[in-house]
Design a protein around this motif. Structure first.
Motif: not given
Length: 211
Positions: A74-75, A104-105, A115-119, A133-142
């Motif tokens: 998706g990214c 995932e949302i 959103v994804y990343g490394v730990t 969708r509107t706000n989906a990435s913001k929701m994922a960040l939250a």
């Protein structure tokens, strides 16, 4: 650059650099070491009233590590992306080693944001996010910030400061300050998968109680 392996990739993060490609069809990968670094203060995430309201009422479902490859795809699904085939493969390999994770949302069975990343230790290195969708990435960040808080992380590296991230509370720091924070974070033991999954409503409730 010598042949990039998951181990070398993780080592890069440990010393403050990360890989990119010019575009999806460019086989060349280079290391990036920004002079100024974007970071998201874990206690300073800005959950606006409108976003909190949307999350409380949203029919969307949040999950963790349910479709890592789908989030990376998706990214990369945009006209201009630095995620080429090798980078896609390497992050999936890190995911298999439990060093890369996704949020995932979902709208029913459709992946609409993530959103994804490394730990590494107590550091999370955010790589990319997307929204269909509107706000989906913001929701994922939250959801991600809530998980990092509960799991004991102390550093959320956002790489570059954008207007979008700044609106959510991200800040820019010097390279020297970043390395100081990174050195501290590497000494922390945090487990991304440890906290139980949470609904969007539960995330909002926690954030509004602690903000």
């Amino acid at each position: 650059m010598s042949e990039l392996t998951p181990e070398l990739l993780l080592h890069g993060y440990s010393i403050g650099i990360f890989p990119m490609a010019e575009h999806r069809d460019d086989p060349e990968i280079f290391w990036v070491d920004p002079r100024r670094r974007g970071v998201m203060p874990l206690q300073g995430f800005h959950l606006s009233r409108s976003l909190a309201k949307a999350m409380r009422r949203s029919p969307f479902r949040a999950s963790v590590d349910e479709d890592f490859a789908g989030v990376v795809e998706g990214c990369a699904d945009r006209a201009d992306t630095w995620i080429n085939a090798e980078i896609f493969s390497l992050y999936n390999a890190l995911h298999q080693r439990h060093h890369a994770h996704s949020v995932e949302i979902w709208e029913d069975q459709t992946l609409v944001g993530g959103v994804y990343g490394v730990t590494l230790g107590g550091a999370f290195f955010g790589e990319s996010m997307f929204s269909r969708r509107t706000n989906a990435s913001k929701m994922a960040l939250a959801v991600l910030v809530d998980r990092l808080r509960r799991a004991g992380f102390v550093l959320f590296d956002a790489q570059f400061l954008t207007d979008h991230l700044a609106s959510l509370g991200a800040q820019e720091i010097t390279r020297a300050e970043y390395h100081t924070r990174l050195d501290h974070a590497k000494e922390i033991t945090a487990r991304f998968a440890a906290p139980p999954e949470a609904t969007l409503y539960e995330v909002v409730q926690r954030m509004t109680q602690t903000s």
